[in-house]
Design a protein around this motif. Structure first.
Motif, PDB file in Angstrom:
ATOM      1  N   LYS A 105       0.833  -1.199   0.000  1.00 53.79           N
ATOM      2  CA  LYS A 105       0.000   0.000   0.000  1.00 53.79           C
ATOM      3  C   LYS A 105       0.871   1.254   0.000  1.00 53.79           C
ATOM      4  O   LYS A 105       0.560   2.244  -0.680  1.00 53.79           O
ATOM      5  CB  LYS A 105      -0.914  -0.012   1.222  1.00 53.79           C
ATOM      6  CG  LYS A 105      -1.935   1.101   1.249  1.00 53.79           C
ATOM      7  CD  LYS A 105      -3.098   0.813   0.328  1.00 53.79           C
ATOM      8  CE  LYS A 105      -4.033  -0.220   0.919  1.00 53.79           C
ATOM      9  NZ  LYS A 105      -5.222  -0.483   0.115  1.00 53.79           N
ATOM     10  N   THR A 109       0.987   3.799  -3.363  1.00 57.73           N
ATOM     11  CA  THR A 109       0.568   5.181  -3.119  1.00 57.73           C
ATOM     12  C   THR A 109       1.693   6.158  -3.433  1.00 57.73           C
ATOM     13  O   THR A 109       1.461   7.223  -4.010  1.00 57.73           O
ATOM     14  CB  THR A 109       0.118   5.359  -1.659  1.00 57.73           C
ATOM     15  OG1 THR A 109      -0.955   4.463  -1.384  1.00 57.73           O
ATOM     16  CG2 THR A 109      -0.334   6.782  -1.405  1.00 57.73           C
ATOM     17  N   PRO A 288      -4.630   4.177  -4.194  1.00 50.25           N
ATOM     18  CA  PRO A 288      -3.756   5.244  -4.696  1.00 50.25           C
ATOM     19  C   PRO A 288      -4.454   6.242  -5.620  1.00 50.25           C
ATOM     20  O   PRO A 288      -3.993   7.376  -5.766  1.00 50.25           O
ATOM     21  CB  PRO A 288      -2.675   4.466  -5.460  1.00 50.25           C
ATOM     22  CG  PRO A 288      -2.633   3.140  -4.799  1.00 50.25           C
ATOM     23  CD  PRO A 288      -4.055   2.837  -4.446  1.00 50.25           C
ATOM     24  N   ALA A 291      -5.695   8.718  -3.215  1.00 49.24           N
ATOM     25  CA  ALA A 291      -4.545   9.264  -2.481  1.00 49.24           C
ATOM     26  C   ALA A 291      -3.820  10.314  -3.309  1.00 49.24           C
ATOM     27  O   ALA A 291      -3.241  11.265  -2.755  1.00 49.24           O
ATOM     28  CB  ALA A 291      -3.589   8.141  -2.098  1.00 49.24           C
ATOM     29  N   GLN A 302       2.137  11.155   2.080  1.00 44.61           N
ATOM     30  CA  GLN A 302       0.826  10.568   1.837  1.00 44.61           C
ATOM     31  C   GLN A 302       0.883   9.054   1.798  1.00 44.61           C
ATOM     32  O   GLN A 302      -0.064   8.377   2.191  1.00 44.61           O
ATOM     33  CB  GLN A 302       0.226  11.102   0.532  1.00 44.61           C
ATOM     34  CG  GLN A 302      -1.186  10.614   0.238  1.00 44.61           C
ATOM     35  CD  GLN A 302      -2.159  10.967   1.365  1.00 44.61           C
ATOM     36  OE1 GLN A 302      -2.066  12.042   1.951  1.00 44.61           O
ATOM     37  NE2 GLN A 302      -3.077  10.059   1.675  1.00 44.61           N
ATOM     38  N   ALA A 303       1.994   8.489   1.326  1.00 44.34           N
ATOM     39  CA  ALA A 303       2.133   7.030   1.288  1.00 44.34           C
ATOM     40  C   ALA A 303       2.092   6.451   2.695  1.00 44.34           C
ATOM     41  O   ALA A 303       1.485   5.403   2.932  1.00 44.34           O
ATOM     42  CB  ALA A 303       3.432   6.640   0.585  1.00 44.34           C
ATOM     43  N   SER A 306      -1.557   6.661   3.848  1.00 47.24           N
ATOM     44  CA  SER A 306      -2.414   5.694   3.149  1.00 47.24           C
ATOM     45  C   SER A 306      -2.173   4.271   3.610  1.00 47.24           C
ATOM     46  O   SER A 306      -3.096   3.455   3.629  1.00 47.24           O
ATOM     47  CB  SER A 306      -2.199   5.794   1.638  1.00 47.24           C
ATOM     48  OG  SER A 306      -2.683   7.025   1.145  1.00 47.24           O
TER      49      SER A 306
END
Length: 476
Positions: A105, A109, A288, A291, A302-303, A306
């Motif tokens: 994930k 992302t 993603p 995101a 942000q990764a 997420s």
């Protein structure tokens, strides 16, 4: 036709696909230096707002929208199905799959945010299709045919999956739950309510969807988790035995619940990993997409936020569900006997209903409202995924027709459609995962290097140097 589709579905979601997804999870865990250890920091980051980030919606709004699409009926019924098919040990392997899926994930992302673009109106566009387009573009701006193929394949299969999995199947779940609990309510009435509730939100765009999900997701997940905790307290005397049984059945062949449910390590591993992969959607490339619209300083920020979605969906919700179901079956052996006596009760929904019925007066309403909320939020989240994929293939003019079709299919799902819709969408899920996995594996080395800089060398407050380019349909 149905038999052909079922055969295709069994093939694409067979051992090869499970091995590909789980193998990717494990490989990316090592490639990112066990990014899971940054989970506490990521959770803290997910609830703060960053006014200096560039994007359309808040980081939490993006996470909530992705969670809305991920924490669906599969978080309840899917866990029960894994338990009945693979034994209590499947719960352990489901949790393990979710744990390793956190890394995937993160990587998918990161790629989506790094290679996102803007349309002429200024809205962010992202997802595996844009990763394929930008990551492998030549210096003159042209894109190799194989990268174009990867982008188009992902977007096309995603559209199919969103209409089936995101709309018809979830609407059918709402209708089935409501009409079985309140027989006086006709399916047509449920369909009309679903259409109105969905249309009122999705035609407002990603900001409208995110606003609804920001309050709906914490509420529905919190209420469901509270119900699970109450049941576990009621089953407190056997909770330790339930944990021990899950661990024992994960590694040894053992018949559980008086022989009502058999298990072996291979079956537990297979069904646990499969349901775990489905429950958090890591590797499918769905989360993603939203995101990429988040306000963030750099892709790593942000990764990290997420990746907490995989933890909440599988590491928390699915784990709570598993403990509730196993402890309930130990505390009430008659449930296992009913499963043997009447195979129809061996469905995940029936087992979940039996567990929540333990709570007097409130148990069944909590489950019904929870499953309806989960299904409704999934419809909202997946509508945005399809929206972005349609925009990639057909431009902005394709969005409104897609939304009309999406809402219409939700109504058809409520009044009853055949299993063929689920089978087609299930195939679409698998086929969209393949180009997504390929592209993130190809870019994993670069992402690992940049992760070291942003995450491990403590530069998460640094603005990403590369500007977000603007694109129009002609350039796609």
């Amino acid at each position: 036709m149905t038999e052909i589709l079922t055969t295709i579905d069994s093939f694409v979601w067979g051992p090869a696909m499970i091995a590909l997804l789980l193998g990717t999870h494990i490989y990316l865990t090592f490639r990112t230096g066990f990014i899971q250890r940054k989970l506490p920091q990521a959770i803290r980051m997910s609830v703060r707002r960053d006014p200096d980030g560039k994007g359309d919606i808040s980081s939490f709004g993006a996470l909530a929208t992705a969670l809305a699409a991920t924490i669906g009926t599969g978080s309840i019924v899917g866990v029960a199905t894994a338990l009945l098919a693979g034994g209590p040990g499947a719960i352990f392997w489901m949790w393990i799959a979710g744990l390793f899926g956190i890394a995937t994930k993160y990587v998918e992302t990161y790629a989506a945010v790094k290679y996102r673009m803007r349309d002429k109106s200024g809205s962010m566009l992202g997802g595996a299709m844009f990763v394929w387009k930008r990551a492998f573009a030549r210096k003159d701006g042209s894109v190799p045919w194989w990268a174009t193929l990867g982008a188009v394949a992902f977007a096309a299969f995603a559209i199919i999956a969103t209409i089936g999995t995101g709309s018809a199947v979830q609407s059918a779940a709402i209708s089935g739950i409501v009409t079985s609990s309140v027989p006086a309510v006709p399916a047509v009435a449920v369909g009309v309510v679903v259409v109105v509730a969905v249309a009122a939100v999705i035609f407002g765009g990603v900001n409208s969807i995110a606003r609804v999900c920001e309050w709906l997701v914490p509420f529905m997940a919190g209420a469901y988790a509270l119900g699970c905790v109450v049941i576990m307290i009621m089953n407190g005397s056997v909770l330790g035995e339930a944990v021990g049984l899950i661990l024992e059945c994960a590694f040894t062949p053992k018949a559980a619940f008086g022989g009502a449910v058999g298990s072996g390590m291979i079956m537990a591993l297979q069904f646990g990993c499969a349901r775990g992969l489905f429950s958090n959607e890591s590797g499918l490339g769905t989360a993603p997409i939203v995101a990429a619209a988040a306000k963030t300083r750099n892709p790593a920020e942000q990764a990290l936020i997420s990746m907490t979605g995989a933890f909440w969906s599988t590491g928390v919700i699915c784990l709570l569900t598993g403990l509730v179901l196993v402890s309930t079956m130990i505390a009430h052996p008659e449930i296992g006997q009913q499963i043997l006596a009447d195979p129809s009760i061996a469905t995940g929904a029936a087992l979940a209903s039996a567990a929540f019925a333990e709570i007097p007066y409130f148990g069944t309403p909590i489950l019904v409202l929870g499953m309806c909320s989960f299904a409704y939020s999934t419809i909202l989240g997946w509508s945005y995924y399809g929206n972005r994929c349609v925009a990639y293939l057909f431009g902005p003019k394709g969005i409104k027709p897609y939304q009309v079709v999406y809402v219409a299919v939700a109504f058809l799902g409520a009044i009853g459609v055949g299993d063929v819709v689920w089978t087609i969408s299930d195939i679409g899920n698998a086929l969209m995962a393949i180009p997504n996995i390929i592209v993130i594996l190809l870019l994993s080395g670069m992402i690992a290097r940049e992760t070291k800089h942003f995450v491990y060398d403590h530069h998460l407050d640094e603005e990403y140097a590369e500007p977000v380019p603007t694109v129009d349909k002609a350039q796609l």
